[in-house]
Design an enzyme around this catalytic site. Structure first.
Site, PDB file in Angstrom:
ATOM      1  N   GLU A   1       9.382  11.798  -6.014  1.00 30.49           N
ATOM      2  CA  GLU A   1       8.730  10.497  -6.246  1.00 30.49           C
ATOM      3  C   GLU A   1       9.308   9.676  -7.402  1.00 30.49           C
ATOM      4  O   GLU A   1       8.590   9.322  -8.348  1.00 30.49           O
ATOM      5  CB  GLU A   1       7.215  10.696  -6.476  1.00 30.49           C
ATOM      6  CG  GLU A   1       6.505  11.236  -5.255  1.00 30.49           C
ATOM      7  CD  GLU A   1       4.972  11.190  -5.364  1.00 30.49           C
ATOM      8  OE1 GLU A   1       4.452  10.933  -6.472  1.00 30.49           O
ATOM      9  OE2 GLU A   1       4.316  11.399  -4.327  1.00 30.49           O
TER      10      GLU A   1
ATOM     11  N   GLU B   1       4.354  15.206   1.741  1.00 27.81           N
ATOM     12  CA  GLU B   1       3.031  15.349   1.127  1.00 27.81           C
ATOM     13  C   GLU B   1       2.037  14.503   1.902  1.00 27.81           C
ATOM     14  O   GLU B   1       2.311  13.343   2.204  1.00 27.81           O
ATOM     15  CB  GLU B   1       3.035  14.886  -0.342  1.00 27.81           C
ATOM     16  CG  GLU B   1       3.857  15.760  -1.264  1.00 27.81           C
ATOM     17  CD  GLU B   1       3.708  15.398  -2.746  1.00 27.81           C
ATOM     18  OE1 GLU B   1       2.748  14.665  -3.089  1.00 27.81           O
ATOM     19  OE2 GLU B   1       4.551  15.833  -3.538  1.00 27.81           O
TER      20      GLU B   1
END
Ligand SMILES: *[C@@H]1O[C@H](CO)[C@@H](O)[C@H](O)[C@H]1NC(C)=O
Ligand SMILES: *[C@@H]1O[C@H](CO)[C@@H](O)[C@H](O)[C@H]1NC(C)=O
Ligand SMILES: *[C@@H]1O[C@H](CO)[C@@H](O)[C@H](O)[C@H]1NC(C)=O
Ligand SMILES: *[C@@H]1O[C@H](CO)[C@@H](O)[C@H](O)[C@H]1NC(C)=O
Ligand SMILES: *[C@@H]1O[C@H](CO)[C@@H](O)[C@H](O)[C@H]1NC(C)=O
Ligand SMILES: *[C@@H]1O[C@H](CO)[C@@H](O)[C@H](O)[C@H]1NC(C)=O
Length: 401
Positions: A229, A337
């Site tokens: 991320e 995720e």
């Protein structure tokens, strides 16, 4: 109260377990080949909070008392405890938060339901987030203590014994790539500010590649994710800096694994479409190499998707599903995720869950089912397997076990 929670967990477990299997089987039959012609779909789970700790996953580790500020990330936890105490506490955590029984539970939970036919390779998958401080040398100014490496090796060996595949993810890089607790260091994005950070991150990737492509691991680690991320913005961490890192780190994985490990890159929240055609080993080609996968994190817990009506959430899952199926032949996109959390970031979730109701469980089922089928084009990893406080929304293992 505890007994009540447990019985509710059991009921939900049965429902989810059935759905899990039914959907896994249904999609085994409609599976399309991916970019390299393999029929493969990942159904996996993140082992969050183990080799990068997060306060909401293991609050007990972070309840250190004393008069100082409550630590908000592993950096401040180690700083508050000092090296000796931090090391004692984290060694204890590494040795106990996950054990072999958890890997057995993962194997038993049906994450490999699709192995029954069509698939030559083991199809149980775990994604193991790792902080750089557990891999390379820690510098004097860094409060981290590291020390997880032997446990990382032990985890990969358990996975090997149980036929579980492992994706290793460099979740925290020096300086932090996103300013969040999941990178080890909150409130600052300074990875890009110093070339030393870049070099150390590549060194960590090199170490993981060298170690886990060894024959003794028997191909258990299939993929390395280069960075979790990254938060790209014009003023701080730019796209060209990120691409330079993806190039250097991606080529490191390929070169030092002798071309055996795949490379996963997070889309940096620009959408997977942006990355189709990206090639870490060349600035001039316009097709992605077959060894590159793209990671999309699809949450409904965070802004701007945190306050959507249920119908809109389901529609978005369907749209994502269509998108993933369309792109599956061009570039494999994993949903690395996802969870059942909606409307509230996990960090803010009440723990223990007072509001049990039939409506709530029905919603969970719908949302679980929609995402299971929606993300099946190349596959997914649920975030996460377990939390200390049993969170059904965020920890599929808390529901399954
Ligand atoms: C981004 O850079 C600016 C200065 O250019 C700084 O004030 C800000 O704190 C930085 N943001 C993060 C998240 O590091
Ligand atoms: C870069 O970071 C290293 C430590 O990571 C430090 O020793 C060095 O002084 C930094 N360089 C600059 C230019 O900030
Ligand atoms: C990787 O790092 C660990 C921990 O620092 C070290 O023990 C190990 O020898 C390194 N492995 C390789 C292959 O460099
Ligand atoms: C290595 O993995 C293969 C399947 O990929 C399996 O057949 C074999 O038994 C494994 N070998 C060891 C030593 O675990
Ligand atoms: C692509 O260009 C960037 C920026 O100029 C550079 O840092 C990177 O090394 C190049 N990558 C390759 C594979 O040539
Ligand atoms: C889903 O996609 C359709 C067609 O592109 C679009 O009109 C719609 O707004 C999307 N729905 C959501 C909830 O984003």
């Amino acid at each position: 109260m505890i007994a009540l929670c447990l019985s509710i967990h059991r009921r939900l477990f049965f429902k989810l377990y059935l759905l899990f299997c039914i959907f896994a089987l249904a999609f085994a039959q409609t599976q399309r080949p991916n970019a390299v012609g393999q029929v493969a779909s990942v159904r996996g789970v993140n082992l969050g909070g183990w080799f990068v700790t997060e306060p909401w996953i293991t609050p007990s580790l972070y309840s250190i008392g004393g008069s100082g500020d409550t630590p908000i990330d592993e950096w401040s936890l180690c700083a508050a405890l000092g090296k000796k105490k931090a090391s004692d506490s984290l060694q204890d955590h590494y040795g106990s938060f996950f054990n072999r029984g958890d890997f057995e539970d993962i194997a038993a939970a049906g994450l490999n339901a699709v192995r029954i036919k069509h698939y030559a390779d083991p199809l149980m998958f775990t994604l193991q987030p790792i902080g750089y401080w557990n891999v390379i040398e820690i510098l004097d100014f860094e409060p981290y203590v590291g020390g997880a490496y032997p446990y990382i090796i032990r985890a990969v060996n358990w996975a090997a014994e149980l036929g579980i595949s492992v994706l290793l993810d460099l979740h925290g890089v020096p300086g932090s790539q996103n300013g969040q607790d999941n990178s080890g260091l909150s409130n600052i994005v300074s990875f890009q500010a110093n070339l030393t950070n870049f070099d150390r991150a590549v060194a960590a990737i090199r170490n993981l590649t060298d170690e886990f492509s060894k024959e003794i691991y028997n191909g258990t680690v299939t993929t390395i994710e280069l960075m979790n991320e990254p938060r790209i913005s014009d003023a701080n961490f730019t796209m060209s800096e990120l691409k330079a890192y993806y190039s250097a780190a991606g080529q490191t994985v390929r070169q030092y694994s002798g071309g055996t490990l795949r490379v996963l890159i997070h889309d940096a929240f620009w959408g997977p479409g942006y990355w189709i055609g990206f090639d870490p080993s060349s600035n001039t080609t316009s097709t992605s190499p077959e060894w590159l996968d793209i990671d999309l994190h699809n949450y409904f817990a965070f802004a701007p998707n945190n306050n959507l009506p249920q119908e809109e959430i389901l529609e978005k899952v369907c749209n994502t599903s269509q998108y993933l199926r369309e792109t599956a032949l061009l570039s494999p996109v994993l949903v690395g995720e996802w969870s059942l959390e909606t409307g509230t970031a996990p960090n803010a979730s009440p723990i223990g869950r007072a509001a049990q109701s039939q409506a709530r469980r029905t919603w969970f089922r719908k949302l679980f089912e929609a995402q299971l089928s929606g993300y099946s084009a190349f596959g997914w990893y649920f975030w996460t397997w377990k939390t200390e406080c049993k969170s059904e929304e965020n920890a599929v293992g808390d529901t399954f076990t």
